[in-house]
Design an enzyme around this catalytic site. Structure first.
Site, mmCIF file in Angstrom:
data_model
loop_
_atom_site.group_PDB
_atom_site.id
_atom_site.type_symbol
_atom_site.label_atom_id
_atom_site.label_comp_id
_atom_site.label_asym_id
_atom_site.label_seq_id
_atom_site.Cartn_x
_atom_site.Cartn_y
_atom_site.Cartn_z
ATOM 1 C CG PHE A 1 6.126 -10.778 -8.480
ATOM 2 C CD1 PHE A 1 5.099 -10.246 -7.716
ATOM 3 C CD2 PHE A 1 6.259 -10.333 -9.787
ATOM 4 C CE1 PHE A 1 4.226 -9.305 -8.236
ATOM 5 C CE2 PHE A 1 5.395 -9.387 -10.325
ATOM 6 C CZ PHE A 1 4.377 -8.872 -9.548
ATOM 7 C CB CYS B 1 10.143 -7.034 -4.818
ATOM 8 S SG CYS B 1 9.716 -6.796 -6.552
ATOM 9 C CE LYS C 1 8.380 -0.906 -2.786
ATOM 10 N NZ LYS C 1 8.560 -1.106 -1.341
ATOM 11 C CG HIS D 1 6.420 -4.151 -0.343
ATOM 12 N ND1 HIS D 1 7.724 -4.307 -0.748
ATOM 13 C CD2 HIS D 1 5.653 -4.433 -1.431
ATOM 14 C CE1 HIS D 1 7.748 -4.670 -2.029
ATOM 15 N NE2 HIS D 1 6.504 -4.753 -2.457
ATOM 16 C CD GLU E 1 2.849 -3.221 3.202
ATOM 17 O OE1 GLU E 1 3.824 -3.418 3.955
ATOM 18 O OE2 GLU E 1 2.921 -2.505 2.181
ATOM 19 C CG HIS F 1 8.524 -1.656 -6.448
ATOM 20 N ND1 HIS F 1 9.709 -2.130 -5.936
ATOM 21 C CD2 HIS F 1 7.622 -2.683 -6.319
ATOM 22 C CE1 HIS F 1 9.546 -3.367 -5.508
ATOM 23 N NE2 HIS F 1 8.292 -3.725 -5.719
#
Length: 418
Positions: free
Chosen positions: A405, A169, A341, A309, A320, A346
Protein backbone atom coordinates in the site's frame (compact mmCIF):
# COMPACT_ATOMS: atom_id res chain seq x y z
CA UNK A 1 33.58 -1.44 -6.19
CA UNK A 2 30.74 -2.73 -3.99
CA UNK A 3 31.45 -5.68 -1.75
CA UNK A 4 29.57 -8.97 -2.19
CA UNK A 5 27.03 -9.81 0.50
CA UNK A 6 25.95 -13.32 1.49
CA UNK A 7 23.40 -14.89 3.84
CA UNK A 8 24.88 -17.25 6.42
CA UNK A 9 22.06 -17.67 8.95
CA UNK A 10 18.26 -18.01 8.89
CA UNK A 11 15.80 -17.70 11.76
CA UNK A 12 12.04 -18.02 11.40
CA UNK A 13 8.91 -17.80 13.52
CA UNK A 14 5.94 -18.49 11.27
CA UNK A 15 2.46 -19.96 11.18
CA UNK A 16 2.85 -23.71 11.32
CA UNK A 17 5.91 -23.78 13.59
CA UNK A 18 8.83 -21.96 15.13
CA UNK A 19 12.12 -22.47 13.33
CA UNK A 20 13.32 -22.63 9.75
CA UNK A 21 12.85 -26.42 9.54
CA UNK A 22 9.12 -26.59 10.37
CA UNK A 23 8.59 -23.50 8.21
CA UNK A 24 10.18 -25.19 5.20
CA UNK A 25 8.50 -28.53 5.96
CA UNK A 26 5.11 -26.79 5.81
CA UNK A 27 5.86 -25.01 2.54
CA UNK A 28 7.46 -27.94 0.76
CA UNK A 29 4.53 -30.19 1.69
CA UNK A 30 1.96 -27.70 0.41
CA UNK A 31 0.10 -27.60 3.75
CA UNK A 32 -1.70 -24.49 4.95
CA UNK A 33 -1.56 -22.87 8.39
CA UNK A 34 -4.65 -20.69 7.98
CA UNK A 35 -7.52 -21.11 10.47
CA UNK A 36 -10.25 -19.27 12.31
CA UNK A 37 -8.75 -16.68 14.67
CA UNK A 38 -8.18 -18.10 18.16
CA UNK A 39 -6.48 -15.22 20.01
CA UNK A 40 -9.70 -13.22 20.44
CA UNK A 41 -13.38 -13.36 19.51
CA UNK A 42 -13.49 -12.27 15.86
CA UNK A 43 -17.17 -13.05 15.42
CA UNK A 44 -18.21 -9.46 14.73
CA UNK A 45 -15.78 -9.02 11.84
CA UNK A 46 -16.31 -9.67 8.14
CA UNK A 47 -13.08 -11.67 7.91
CA UNK A 48 -12.52 -14.06 10.81
CA UNK A 49 -9.61 -16.15 9.55
CA UNK A 50 -5.85 -15.72 9.82
CA UNK A 51 -2.55 -17.57 9.87
CA UNK A 52 -1.53 -17.42 13.53
CA UNK A 53 1.78 -18.49 15.06
CA UNK A 54 1.53 -21.03 17.87
CA UNK A 55 4.12 -19.08 19.82
CA UNK A 56 4.88 -19.40 23.54
CA UNK A 57 7.48 -16.75 24.47
CA UNK A 58 8.40 -18.45 27.75
CA UNK A 59 8.89 -21.81 26.03
CA UNK A 60 11.12 -20.05 23.50
CA UNK A 61 13.42 -18.79 26.25
CA UNK A 62 12.23 -15.24 26.85
CA UNK A 63 12.34 -14.12 30.47
CA UNK A 64 9.27 -12.78 32.33
CA UNK A 65 10.87 -9.32 32.17
CA UNK A 66 11.34 -9.55 28.40
CA UNK A 67 7.80 -10.79 27.93
CA UNK A 68 6.42 -7.89 29.97
CA UNK A 69 8.60 -5.34 28.17
CA UNK A 70 8.22 -6.48 24.57
CA UNK A 71 5.28 -6.39 22.20
CA UNK A 72 4.59 -9.69 20.43
CA UNK A 73 6.28 -8.41 17.26
CA UNK A 74 9.48 -7.77 19.21
CA UNK A 75 9.28 -11.20 20.82
CA UNK A 76 9.00 -12.86 17.41
CA UNK A 77 11.98 -10.85 16.15
CA UNK A 78 14.22 -11.71 19.11
CA UNK A 79 13.44 -15.43 18.92
CA UNK A 80 14.08 -15.56 15.17
CA UNK A 81 17.28 -13.55 15.72
CA UNK A 82 18.55 -16.13 18.18
CA UNK A 83 17.97 -18.88 15.64
CA UNK A 84 19.71 -17.08 12.78
CA UNK A 85 22.74 -16.36 14.97
CA UNK A 86 23.00 -19.99 16.07
CA UNK A 87 22.46 -21.16 12.49
CA UNK A 88 25.23 -18.95 11.16
CA UNK A 89 27.78 -20.04 13.76
CA UNK A 90 29.03 -16.46 13.94
CA UNK A 91 31.01 -15.67 17.10
CA UNK A 92 29.50 -12.44 18.39
CA UNK A 93 32.36 -11.94 20.85
CA UNK A 94 34.83 -11.96 17.96
CA UNK A 95 32.98 -9.26 16.02
CA UNK A 96 33.76 -5.57 16.16
CA UNK A 97 30.50 -4.22 17.63
CA UNK A 98 31.04 -0.96 15.76
CA UNK A 99 31.08 -2.89 12.48
CA UNK A 100 27.97 -4.89 13.35
CA UNK A 101 24.52 -3.60 12.40
CA UNK A 102 20.82 -4.39 12.68
CA UNK A 103 17.91 -3.57 10.36
CA UNK A 104 14.36 -4.61 11.24
CA UNK A 105 11.37 -4.08 8.97
CA UNK A 106 7.79 -3.78 10.15
CA UNK A 107 4.61 -2.42 8.60
CA UNK A 108 2.53 -1.85 11.72
CA UNK A 109 5.04 -1.94 14.58
CA UNK A 110 3.72 -2.81 18.03
CA UNK A 111 0.05 -2.88 17.09
CA UNK A 112 -0.96 -5.57 19.56
CA UNK A 113 0.66 -3.90 22.57
CA UNK A 114 -0.80 -0.51 21.72
CA UNK A 115 -4.31 -1.86 21.25
CA UNK A 116 -4.23 -4.00 24.38
CA UNK A 117 -3.02 -1.10 26.49
CA UNK A 118 -5.59 1.29 25.05
CA UNK A 119 -8.32 -1.14 26.07
CA UNK A 120 -6.93 -1.13 29.62
CA UNK A 121 -6.37 2.61 30.08
CA UNK A 122 -9.75 3.50 28.51
CA UNK A 123 -11.64 0.83 30.46
CA UNK A 124 -12.65 -0.97 27.30
CA UNK A 125 -13.12 2.24 25.33
CA UNK A 126 -15.61 3.72 27.80
CA UNK A 127 -13.43 6.64 28.87
CA UNK A 128 -12.37 9.40 26.49
CA UNK A 129 -9.92 10.76 29.06
CA UNK A 130 -7.81 7.69 29.64
CA UNK A 131 -6.10 6.89 32.92
CA UNK A 132 -2.40 6.45 32.21
CA UNK A 133 -1.84 5.02 35.70
CA UNK A 134 -3.11 1.67 34.40
CA UNK A 135 -0.63 1.50 31.50
CA UNK A 136 2.43 -0.74 31.58
CA UNK A 137 5.68 1.07 32.25
CA UNK A 138 7.04 0.22 28.81
CA UNK A 139 4.08 1.59 26.84
CA UNK A 140 6.30 4.14 25.08
CA UNK A 141 8.29 1.25 23.56
CA UNK A 142 5.08 0.05 21.93
CA UNK A 143 4.51 3.50 20.49
CA UNK A 144 7.84 3.75 18.64
CA UNK A 145 8.60 1.10 15.98
CA UNK A 146 12.34 1.67 16.51
CA UNK A 147 12.01 -0.36 19.72
CA UNK A 148 11.91 -3.47 17.53
CA UNK A 149 15.40 -2.79 16.17
CA UNK A 150 16.59 -1.81 19.65
CA UNK A 151 15.60 -5.17 21.11
CA UNK A 152 17.41 -7.03 18.33
CA UNK A 153 20.48 -4.80 18.65
CA UNK A 154 20.68 -5.59 22.37
CA UNK A 155 20.44 -9.29 21.56
CA UNK A 156 23.23 -9.01 19.01
CA UNK A 157 25.41 -6.47 20.81
CA UNK A 158 25.39 -4.31 17.70
CA UNK A 159 26.88 -0.83 18.05
CA UNK A 160 27.08 -0.04 14.34
CA UNK A 161 24.20 1.11 12.08
CA UNK A 162 20.84 0.14 13.62
CA UNK A 163 17.52 1.11 12.03
CA UNK A 164 13.88 0.30 11.43
CA UNK A 165 12.38 0.23 7.93
CA UNK A 166 8.64 0.69 7.53
CA UNK A 167 7.38 0.72 3.95
CA UNK A 168 4.16 -1.20 4.36
CA UNK A 169 4.04 -4.67 2.86
CA UNK A 170 7.47 -4.32 1.21
CA UNK A 171 9.16 -3.68 4.58
CA UNK A 172 10.59 -7.20 4.77
CA UNK A 173 12.25 -6.82 1.37
CA UNK A 174 13.36 -3.25 1.91
CA UNK A 175 14.88 -3.96 5.33
CA UNK A 176 17.02 -6.71 3.83
CA UNK A 177 17.91 -4.43 0.91
CA UNK A 178 19.11 -1.79 3.38
CA UNK A 179 21.01 -4.36 5.46
CA UNK A 180 22.81 -5.59 2.35
CA UNK A 181 23.62 -2.06 1.24
CA UNK A 182 25.27 -1.30 4.61
CA UNK A 183 27.72 -4.13 3.99
CA UNK A 184 28.14 -3.45 0.28
CA UNK A 185 29.06 0.19 0.89
CA UNK A 186 31.50 -0.68 3.69
CA UNK A 187 29.56 0.64 6.69
CA UNK A 188 29.40 -2.80 8.35
CA UNK A 189 30.85 -6.28 8.02
CA UNK A 190 27.96 -8.21 9.61
CA UNK A 191 24.30 -7.15 9.74
CA UNK A 192 21.39 -8.98 11.30
CA UNK A 193 18.45 -8.01 9.10
CA UNK A 194 14.89 -9.07 8.47
CA UNK A 195 11.37 -8.18 9.54
CA UNK A 196 8.60 -8.86 12.02
CA UNK A 197 4.88 -8.13 12.34
CA UNK A 198 2.14 -9.32 14.68
CA UNK A 199 -0.94 -7.55 13.32
CA UNK A 200 -3.70 -10.05 14.14
CA UNK A 201 -5.80 -7.78 16.37
CA UNK A 202 -9.27 -6.22 16.30
CA UNK A 203 -8.03 -2.86 14.98
CA UNK A 204 -6.25 -4.51 12.05
CA UNK A 205 -9.25 -6.66 11.17
CA UNK A 206 -11.46 -3.57 11.26
CA UNK A 207 -9.13 -1.65 8.95
CA UNK A 208 -9.04 -4.37 6.31
CA UNK A 209 -12.75 -5.07 6.68
CA UNK A 210 -13.41 -1.42 5.84
CA UNK A 211 -11.76 -1.76 2.41
CA UNK A 212 -12.83 -5.39 1.91
CA UNK A 213 -9.24 -6.49 1.29
CA UNK A 214 -9.37 -9.66 3.41
CA UNK A 215 -11.35 -12.78 2.58
CA UNK A 216 -14.79 -13.43 4.10
CA UNK A 217 -14.38 -17.17 3.46
CA UNK A 218 -14.76 -17.98 7.14
CA UNK A 219 -16.34 -21.41 6.65
CA UNK A 220 -13.24 -22.85 4.96
CA UNK A 221 -10.15 -21.20 6.47
CA UNK A 222 -7.66 -23.83 5.26
CA UNK A 223 -8.55 -22.98 1.65
CA UNK A 224 -9.27 -19.28 2.12
CA UNK A 225 -6.00 -17.96 0.66
CA UNK A 226 -6.14 -18.55 -3.10
CA UNK A 227 -3.55 -16.52 -5.03
CA UNK A 228 -4.04 -16.52 -8.81
CA UNK A 229 -7.22 -18.59 -8.49
CA UNK A 230 -10.37 -17.40 -10.19
CA UNK A 231 -12.39 -17.95 -6.99
CA UNK A 232 -10.18 -15.81 -4.72
CA UNK A 233 -11.86 -13.04 -2.77
CA UNK A 234 -9.20 -11.40 -0.63
CA UNK A 235 -6.07 -12.15 1.34
CA UNK A 236 -5.65 -13.93 4.68
CA UNK A 237 -3.91 -11.99 7.43
CA UNK A 238 -0.81 -13.57 8.98
CA UNK A 239 2.00 -12.89 11.45
CA UNK A 240 5.61 -13.92 11.93
CA UNK A 241 9.24 -12.96 11.66
CA UNK A 242 12.30 -13.93 9.66
CA UNK A 243 15.77 -12.65 10.53
CA UNK A 244 19.08 -13.34 8.78
CA UNK A 245 22.80 -12.99 9.28
CA UNK A 246 24.38 -11.17 6.35
CA UNK A 247 28.13 -10.94 5.91
CA UNK A 248 30.64 -9.57 3.50
CA UNK A 249 31.61 -12.54 1.32
CA UNK A 250 35.29 -12.66 2.25
CA UNK A 251 34.42 -12.31 5.93
CA UNK A 252 32.14 -15.35 5.66
CA UNK A 253 34.63 -17.33 3.59
CA UNK A 254 37.50 -16.74 6.03
CA UNK A 255 35.56 -18.27 8.90
CA UNK A 256 34.33 -21.19 6.80
CA UNK A 257 30.66 -20.22 7.05
CA UNK A 258 27.93 -22.12 5.25
CA UNK A 259 26.47 -19.74 2.66
CA UNK A 260 22.80 -20.00 1.73
CA UNK A 261 22.84 -17.43 -1.04
CA UNK A 262 24.27 -14.17 -2.26
CA UNK A 263 21.98 -11.16 -2.34
CA UNK A 264 23.01 -10.03 -5.79
CA UNK A 265 20.50 -7.30 -6.63
CA UNK A 266 17.80 -5.17 -5.05
CA UNK A 267 15.66 -2.26 -6.21
CA UNK A 268 12.49 -0.49 -5.16
CA UNK A 269 10.10 1.86 -6.92
CA UNK A 270 6.84 3.67 -6.14
CA UNK A 271 3.89 4.19 -8.46
CA UNK A 272 2.87 7.58 -6.96
CA UNK A 273 -0.63 6.66 -8.03
CA UNK A 274 -2.99 5.56 -5.25
CA UNK A 275 -2.81 4.54 -1.60
CA UNK A 276 -4.25 1.08 -2.24
CA UNK A 277 -4.75 0.92 -6.01
CA UNK A 278 -2.45 -0.56 -8.64
CA UNK A 279 -2.15 0.15 -12.33
CA UNK A 280 -2.91 -3.03 -14.28
CA UNK A 281 0.20 -2.72 -16.47
CA UNK A 282 2.68 -3.37 -13.61
CA UNK A 283 5.15 -0.79 -14.91
CA UNK A 284 6.70 0.15 -11.56
CA UNK A 285 7.18 -3.43 -10.38
CA UNK A 286 8.63 -4.32 -13.77
CA UNK A 287 11.08 -1.45 -13.47
CA UNK A 288 12.15 -2.61 -9.99
CA UNK A 289 12.68 -6.12 -11.36
CA UNK A 290 14.76 -4.85 -14.27
CA UNK A 291 16.86 -2.69 -11.96
CA UNK A 292 17.48 -5.58 -9.55
CA UNK A 293 18.47 -7.88 -12.43
CA UNK A 294 20.77 -5.19 -13.81
CA UNK A 295 22.49 -4.80 -10.46
CA UNK A 296 22.92 -8.58 -10.25
CA UNK A 297 24.06 -8.74 -13.88
CA UNK A 298 21.59 -11.50 -14.74
CA UNK A 299 19.33 -11.88 -17.74
CA UNK A 300 15.68 -12.91 -17.62
CA UNK A 301 16.63 -16.41 -18.80
CA UNK A 302 18.90 -16.84 -15.77
CA UNK A 303 15.97 -16.67 -13.32
CA UNK A 304 15.02 -20.18 -12.18
CA UNK A 305 12.15 -19.30 -9.82
CA UNK A 306 9.96 -16.28 -9.08
CA UNK A 307 8.59 -15.91 -5.57
CA UNK A 308 5.50 -13.80 -6.21
CA UNK A 309 3.83 -11.32 -3.91
CA UNK A 310 0.67 -13.32 -4.68
CA UNK A 311 -1.60 -11.83 -2.03
CA UNK A 312 -4.80 -13.36 -3.39
CA UNK A 313 -6.57 -10.23 -4.57
CA UNK A 314 -7.64 -9.82 -8.18
CA UNK A 315 -5.92 -6.46 -8.50
CA UNK A 316 -2.55 -7.62 -7.18
CA UNK A 317 -2.44 -10.97 -8.99
CA UNK A 318 -3.12 -9.41 -12.38
CA UNK A 319 -0.78 -6.47 -11.69
CA UNK A 320 2.24 -8.62 -10.97
CA UNK A 321 1.43 -11.07 -13.76
CA UNK A 322 1.71 -8.11 -16.12
CA UNK A 323 4.92 -7.01 -14.40
CA UNK A 324 6.53 -10.42 -14.89
CA UNK A 325 5.65 -10.42 -18.58
CA UNK A 326 6.92 -6.87 -19.01
CA UNK A 327 10.24 -7.51 -17.24
CA UNK A 328 11.00 -11.14 -18.14
CA UNK A 329 9.54 -11.26 -21.64
CA UNK A 330 8.91 -14.73 -23.06
CA UNK A 331 10.81 -16.29 -20.16
CA UNK A 332 7.88 -15.31 -17.91
CA UNK A 333 5.90 -18.16 -19.47
CA UNK A 334 8.65 -20.71 -18.77
CA UNK A 335 9.85 -19.87 -15.25
CA UNK A 336 8.01 -21.40 -12.26
CA UNK A 337 6.21 -18.86 -10.07
CA UNK A 338 4.52 -19.41 -6.71
CA UNK A 339 3.04 -17.65 -3.69
CA UNK A 340 3.71 -18.93 -0.17
CA UNK A 341 0.98 -16.61 1.14
CA UNK A 342 -1.36 -19.38 0.09
CA UNK A 343 0.02 -21.35 3.05
CA UNK A 344 1.12 -18.84 5.71
CA UNK A 345 -1.05 -15.83 4.92
CA UNK A 346 0.06 -12.23 4.51
CA UNK A 347 2.01 -11.01 7.53
CA UNK A 348 2.25 -7.46 6.14
CA UNK A 349 5.79 -6.14 6.73
CA UNK A 350 7.18 -9.51 7.80
CA UNK A 351 6.15 -11.47 4.74
CA UNK A 352 8.90 -10.15 2.47
CA UNK A 353 11.55 -11.56 4.80
CA UNK A 354 9.68 -14.84 5.22
CA UNK A 355 9.62 -15.08 1.43
CA UNK A 356 13.37 -14.41 1.29
CA UNK A 357 13.84 -17.30 3.72
CA UNK A 358 11.77 -19.51 1.41
CA UNK A 359 13.88 -18.43 -1.56
CA UNK A 360 17.14 -19.28 0.20
CA UNK A 361 15.82 -22.70 1.18
CA UNK A 362 14.54 -23.28 -2.36
CA UNK A 363 18.09 -22.67 -3.60
CA UNK A 364 19.50 -25.02 -0.98
CA UNK A 365 17.14 -27.88 -1.82
CA UNK A 366 16.46 -27.24 -5.54
CA UNK A 367 12.77 -27.20 -4.69
CA UNK A 368 10.06 -24.70 -5.65
CA UNK A 369 7.29 -24.44 -3.04
CA UNK A 370 3.77 -24.61 -4.45
CA UNK A 371 0.83 -22.24 -4.60
CA UNK A 372 -1.71 -24.01 -2.42
CA UNK A 373 -5.43 -23.89 -3.18
CA UNK A 374 -4.87 -23.12 -6.87
CA UNK A 375 -7.57 -25.25 -8.51
CA UNK A 376 -9.25 -22.84 -10.94
CA UNK A 377 -6.63 -20.50 -12.42
CA UNK A 378 -7.71 -17.00 -13.34
CA UNK A 379 -7.49 -16.88 -17.16
CA UNK A 380 -5.83 -13.45 -16.85
CA UNK A 381 -3.06 -15.06 -14.79
CA UNK A 382 -1.65 -17.41 -17.40
CA UNK A 383 1.86 -18.15 -16.09
CA UNK A 384 3.25 -21.30 -14.45
CA UNK A 385 2.11 -20.78 -10.84
CA UNK A 386 3.18 -24.28 -9.57
CA UNK A 387 -0.21 -25.39 -8.24
CA UNK A 388 -0.68 -27.56 -5.14
CA UNK A 389 2.54 -29.59 -5.16
CA UNK A 390 6.19 -28.57 -4.75
CA UNK A 391 8.40 -29.04 -7.79
CA UNK A 392 11.94 -30.42 -7.86
CA UNK A 393 14.00 -28.39 -10.32
CA UNK A 394 17.45 -26.75 -10.34
CA UNK A 395 17.23 -23.42 -8.51
CA UNK A 396 20.34 -21.25 -8.72
CA UNK A 397 18.87 -17.77 -9.21
CA UNK A 398 15.64 -16.52 -7.64
CA UNK A 399 13.61 -13.35 -8.08
CA UNK A 400 11.38 -12.33 -5.19
CA UNK A 401 9.04 -9.34 -5.30
CA UNK A 402 6.77 -7.35 -3.03
CA UNK A 403 3.96 -4.86 -3.46
CA UNK A 404 2.69 -2.55 -0.75
CA UNK A 405 0.00 0.00 0.00
CA UNK A 406 1.24 3.45 -0.93
CA UNK A 407 2.51 2.15 -4.27
CA UNK A 408 5.73 0.51 -3.09
CA UNK A 409 7.17 -2.10 -5.47
CA UNK A 410 10.38 -3.97 -4.56
CA UNK A 411 12.41 -6.74 -6.12
CA UNK A 412 15.44 -8.78 -5.07
CA UNK A 413 17.72 -11.33 -6.74
CA UNK A 414 19.26 -14.14 -4.69
CA UNK A 415 21.65 -16.62 -6.23
CA UNK A 416 23.69 -19.64 -5.27
CA UNK A 417 27.35 -19.07 -4.52
CA UNK A 418 29.50 -21.53 -6.46
Amino acid sequence: MKRRVVMTGIGVVAPGGTGAKPFWDLLSSGRTATRRITSFDAGRFRSQVAAECDFDPAAEGLTPQQIRRMDRAAQLAVVSTRECLADSGVDLAALDPGRTGVVVGSAVGCTMGLEQEYVVVSNGGQHWNVDEAYAVGHLYNHFIPSSLATEVAWEVGAEGPVSTVSTGCTSGLDSVGHAVELIAEGSADVVVGGATDAPISPITLACFDAIKATTPRNDDPEHASRPFDGTRNGFVLGEGSAMFVFEEYEHARRRGARIYAEVAGYATRCNAYHMTGLRPDGVEMAEAIRAAMGQAEVNAEDVDYVNAHGSGTVQNDRHETAAFKRSLGEHAYRVPVSSIKSMIGHSLGAIGSLEIAACALAIRDDLVPPTANLHEPDPACDLDYVPLTARETPVDTVLTVGSGFGGFQSAMILRQVA
